[in-house]
Design a protein around this motif. Structure first.
Motif, mmCIF file in Angstrom:
data_model
loop_
_atom_site.group_PDB
_atom_site.id
_atom_site.type_symbol
_atom_site.label_atom_id
_atom_site.label_comp_id
_atom_site.label_asym_id
_atom_site.label_seq_id
_atom_site.Cartn_x
_atom_site.Cartn_y
_atom_site.Cartn_z
ATOM 1 N N ILE A 1 0.845 -1.190 0.000
ATOM 2 C CA ILE A 1 0.000 0.000 0.000
ATOM 3 C C ILE A 1 0.877 1.235 0.000
ATOM 4 O O ILE A 1 1.797 1.355 0.820
ATOM 5 N N ALA A 2 0.573 2.156 -0.918
ATOM 6 C CA ALA A 2 1.247 3.450 -0.969
ATOM 7 C C ALA A 2 0.181 4.533 -0.923
ATOM 8 O O ALA A 2 -0.853 4.427 -1.581
ATOM 9 N N THR A 3 0.440 5.571 -0.153
ATOM 10 C CA THR A 3 -0.517 6.668 -0.053
ATOM 11 C C THR A 3 0.195 8.011 -0.104
ATOM 12 O O THR A 3 1.315 8.135 0.392
ATOM 13 N N LEU A 4 -0.472 8.962 -0.702
ATOM 14 C CA LEU A 4 0.051 10.318 -0.699
ATOM 15 C C LEU A 4 -0.034 10.890 0.713
ATOM 16 O O LEU A 4 0.936 11.419 1.239
ATOM 17 N N LEU A 5 -1.201 10.772 1.334
ATOM 18 C CA LEU A 5 -1.437 11.344 2.665
ATOM 19 C C LEU A 5 -1.888 10.262 3.632
ATOM 20 O O LEU A 5 -2.719 9.419 3.285
ATOM 21 N N PHE A 6 -1.350 10.299 4.832
ATOM 22 C CA PHE A 6 -1.703 9.327 5.864
ATOM 23 C C PHE A 6 -2.065 10.080 7.142
ATOM 24 O O PHE A 6 -1.329 10.972 7.572
ATOM 25 N N LYS A 7 -3.226 9.721 7.728
ATOM 26 C CA LYS A 7 -3.689 10.306 8.982
ATOM 27 C C LYS A 7 -3.502 9.273 10.096
ATOM 28 O O LYS A 7 -4.413 8.502 10.407
ATOM 29 N N PRO A 8 -2.312 9.210 10.709
ATOM 30 C CA PRO A 8 -2.052 8.153 11.692
ATOM 31 C C PRO A 8 -2.987 8.175 12.898
ATOM 32 O O PRO A 8 -3.317 7.128 13.447
ATOM 33 N N LYS A 9 -3.448 9.353 13.313
ATOM 34 C CA LYS A 9 -4.333 9.431 14.486
ATOM 35 C C LYS A 9 -5.745 8.934 14.178
ATOM 36 O O LYS A 9 -6.481 8.558 15.078
ATOM 37 N N ALA A 10 -6.110 8.911 12.897
ATOM 38 C CA ALA A 10 -7.438 8.434 12.503
ATOM 39 C C ALA A 10 -7.434 6.954 12.140
ATOM 40 O O ALA A 10 -8.476 6.312 12.136
ATOM 41 N N TYR A 11 -6.250 6.400 11.836
ATOM 42 C CA TYR A 11 -6.144 5.032 11.328
ATOM 43 C C TYR A 11 -6.535 4.013 12.391
ATOM 44 O O TYR A 11 -6.008 4.038 13.505
ATOM 45 N N GLN A 12 -7.458 3.109 12.030
ATOM 46 C CA GLN A 12 -8.019 2.151 12.988
ATOM 47 C C GLN A 12 -7.778 0.692 12.604
ATOM 48 O O GLN A 12 -8.382 -0.200 13.193
#
Length: 178
Positions: A129-140
């Motif tokens: 998996i590759a992503t431009l933007l990652f929200k670590p605090k939202a990731y569940q």
């Protein structure tokens, strides 16, 4: 970068300019080039949001590759519905292939989890998996995000493929809600 913009009933201010986006994509592509040197991966962009990211990343890939898209939906307005629908499926055989999912943004991980498990059923040799933007605090979720161009907070963003009810995808910069 432009100043405050209006999309529907919301205002957005500049957050990440296009040059920073392109630098992050180039750095990410270099990592992917190292891992997949001499291989022929399949890049699967998740529509609609990843179309610009997919195009820019693939242009920096140094080897042979194939590109396909899937369309998933889980958002209404500025929030996730929690329900992920597959709107357009994969039309490519990925059995025994190196596969890289390209996401514009990973937040809760609901869409990614559904997509990951659907693709796993098709027996790829590997699935990254590759992503431009990652929200670590939202990731569940527990699925590892292998390649991250930029980490961001949990704010709502538009531009560079990201939209607010269909508008803003064409902006070259990324904006944050005011």
């Amino acid at each position: 970068m432009e100043q405050i913009i209006q999309l529907h009933d919301k205002q957005f201010k500049p957050f990440i300019d296009s040059s920073k986006i392109q630098d992050a994509i180039l750095a990410l592509a270099q990592k992917i080039n190292t891992t997949y040197e001499g291989k022929n991966p399949v890049f699967i962009g998740v529509l609609n949001g990843s179309f610009l990211f997919t195009a820019d990343l693939v242009r920096h890939f140094n080897g042979d590759c194939e590109v396909s898209f899937m369309k998933m939906a889980s958002y209404e307005g500025t929030s996730t519905t929690g329900i992920v629908n597959e709107l357009i499926g994969l039309n490519l055989d990925i059995k025994d292939r190196e596969v890289i999912i390209l996401e514009d943004i990973v937040d809760t991980g609901n869409t990614l989890e559904k997509l990951f498990h659907e693709l796993k059923k098709k027996q790829p040799k590997s699935l990254a998996i590759a992503t431009l933007l990652f929200k670590p605090k939202a990731y569940q979720k527990d699925i590892p995000v292998d390649y991250v161009a930029m980490e961001v907070g949990n704010e709502f963003l538009v531009g560079y493929g990201l939209d607010y009810d269909g508008l803003g995808r064409n902006l070259k910069d990324i904006y944050i809600i005011c």
